[in-house]
Design a protein around this motif. Structure first.
Motif, mmCIF file in Angstrom:
data_model
loop_
_atom_site.group_PDB
_atom_site.id
_atom_site.type_symbol
_atom_site.label_atom_id
_atom_site.label_comp_id
_atom_site.label_asym_id
_atom_site.label_seq_id
_atom_site.Cartn_x
_atom_site.Cartn_y
_atom_site.Cartn_z
ATOM 1 N N ASP A 4 2.851 6.819 -3.720
ATOM 2 C CA ASP A 4 4.278 7.067 -3.859
ATOM 3 C C ASP A 4 5.019 6.314 -2.754
ATOM 4 N N THR A 5 6.333 6.430 -2.736
ATOM 5 C CA THR A 5 7.156 5.694 -1.779
ATOM 6 C C THR A 5 6.815 6.060 -0.336
ATOM 7 N N GLU A 6 6.611 7.331 -0.064
ATOM 8 C CA GLU A 6 6.301 7.777 1.306
ATOM 9 C C GLU A 6 5.023 7.120 1.824
ATOM 10 N N LYS A 7 3.981 7.119 1.020
ATOM 11 C CA LYS A 7 2.697 6.558 1.455
ATOM 12 C C LYS A 7 2.755 5.041 1.558
ATOM 13 N N ALA A 8 3.457 4.408 0.609
ATOM 14 C CA ALA A 8 3.589 2.948 0.664
ATOM 15 C C ALA A 8 4.372 2.537 1.908
ATOM 16 N N ALA A 9 5.422 3.270 2.221
ATOM 17 C CA ALA A 9 6.219 2.968 3.414
ATOM 18 C C ALA A 9 5.370 3.116 4.674
ATOM 19 N N ALA A 10 4.589 4.172 4.741
ATOM 20 C CA ALA A 10 3.716 4.381 5.899
ATOM 21 C C ALA A 10 2.700 3.241 6.011
ATOM 22 N N ARG A 11 2.202 2.773 4.891
ATOM 23 C CA ARG A 11 1.204 1.693 4.891
ATOM 24 C C ARG A 11 1.761 0.403 5.493
ATOM 25 N N ILE A 12 3.064 0.130 5.258
ATOM 26 C CA ILE A 12 3.655 -1.100 5.791
ATOM 27 C C ILE A 12 4.414 -0.869 7.099
ATOM 28 N N GLY A 13 4.403 0.359 7.586
ATOM 29 C CA GLY A 13 5.035 0.650 8.868
ATOM 30 C C GLY A 13 6.549 0.729 8.814
ATOM 31 N N VAL A 34 7.291 4.991 -13.593
ATOM 32 C CA VAL A 34 6.685 5.800 -14.644
ATOM 33 C C VAL A 34 7.511 7.072 -14.749
ATOM 34 N N GLY A 35 8.329 7.132 -15.794
ATOM 35 C CA GLY A 35 9.272 8.248 -15.883
ATOM 36 C C GLY A 35 10.238 8.151 -14.725
ATOM 37 N N ARG A 36 10.290 9.192 -13.916
ATOM 38 C CA ARG A 36 11.158 9.194 -12.735
ATOM 39 C C ARG A 36 10.410 8.801 -11.465
ATOM 40 N N SER A 37 9.109 8.612 -11.587
ATOM 41 C CA SER A 37 8.285 8.307 -10.416
ATOM 42 C C SER A 37 8.234 6.814 -10.132
ATOM 43 N N VAL A 38 8.300 6.474 -8.862
ATOM 44 C CA VAL A 38 8.116 5.098 -8.399
ATOM 45 C C VAL A 38 6.732 5.045 -7.766
ATOM 46 N N LEU A 39 5.915 4.107 -8.252
ATOM 47 C CA LEU A 39 4.552 3.988 -7.764
ATOM 48 C C LEU A 39 4.271 2.571 -7.291
ATOM 49 N N TYR A 40 3.526 2.479 -6.214
ATOM 50 C CA TYR A 40 3.121 1.191 -5.647
ATOM 51 C C TYR A 40 1.605 1.106 -5.703
ATOM 52 N N HIS A 41 1.088 -0.001 -6.216
ATOM 53 C CA HIS A 41 -0.352 -0.201 -6.217
ATOM 54 C C HIS A 41 -0.757 -0.719 -4.839
ATOM 55 N N VAL A 42 -1.841 -0.195 -4.301
ATOM 56 C CA VAL A 42 -2.295 -0.559 -2.961
ATOM 57 C C VAL A 42 -2.441 -2.076 -2.822
ATOM 58 N N GLU A 43 -3.070 -2.708 -3.800
ATOM 59 C CA GLU A 43 -3.281 -4.160 -3.719
ATOM 60 C C GLU A 43 -1.967 -4.928 -3.727
ATOM 61 N N ASP A 44 -0.982 -4.467 -4.507
ATOM 62 C CA ASP A 44 0.332 -5.120 -4.527
ATOM 63 C C ASP A 44 1.003 -5.028 -3.154
ATOM 64 N N VAL A 45 0.932 -3.854 -2.556
ATOM 65 C CA VAL A 45 1.552 -3.648 -1.245
ATOM 66 C C VAL A 45 0.857 -4.514 -0.190
ATOM 67 N N TRP A 48 1.808 -8.162 -0.756
ATOM 68 C CA TRP A 48 3.182 -8.393 -0.321
ATOM 69 C C TRP A 48 3.239 -8.481 1.208
ATOM 70 N N LEU A 49 2.562 -7.547 1.871
ATOM 71 C CA LEU A 49 2.561 -7.539 3.328
ATOM 72 C C LEU A 49 1.915 -8.816 3.866
ATOM 73 N N GLU A 50 0.843 -9.251 3.256
ATOM 74 C CA GLU A 50 0.176 -10.483 3.674
ATOM 75 C C GLU A 50 1.107 -11.684 3.509
ATOM 76 N N SER A 51 1.949 -11.657 2.481
ATOM 77 C CA SER A 51 2.883 -12.769 2.250
ATOM 78 C C SER A 51 3.955 -12.867 3.335
#
Length: 76
Positions: A4-13, A34-45, A48-51
């Motif tokens: 979710d957004t909270e975990k993805a944000a924590a992953r990128i600092g 997905v519906g009302r949920s925003v999801l980030y795939h770990v590999e995508d994040v 993106w961070l590597e880029s």
């Protein structure tokens, strides 16, 4: 694996609010809605961070180069 957004944000600092804003402006990592949920795939994040890796201060693309040139001209 999806986050979710909270975990993805924590992953990128960054904060969740920063990631929400980046999603609005298109500056953040790819996401899925997905519906009302925003999801980030770990590999995508991670991809993106590597880029965002830079090797020097002025390591930017052509658009940024044009903007820098315009600023320098305006400054005289």
């Amino acid at each position: 694996m999806f986050m979710d957004t909270e975990k993805a944000a924590a992953r990128i600092g960054k904060s969740a609010s920063w990631l929400n804003h980046a999603r609005q402006t298109g500056d953040g990592p790819p996401y899925r809605k997905v519906g009302r949920s925003v999801l980030y795939h770990v590999e995508d994040v991670d991809r993106w961070l590597e880029s965002k890796t830079r090797t020097r201060v002025w390591d930017f693309d052509a658009k940024d180069r044009e903007a820098k040139t315009a600023i320098q001209r305006a400054a005289g």
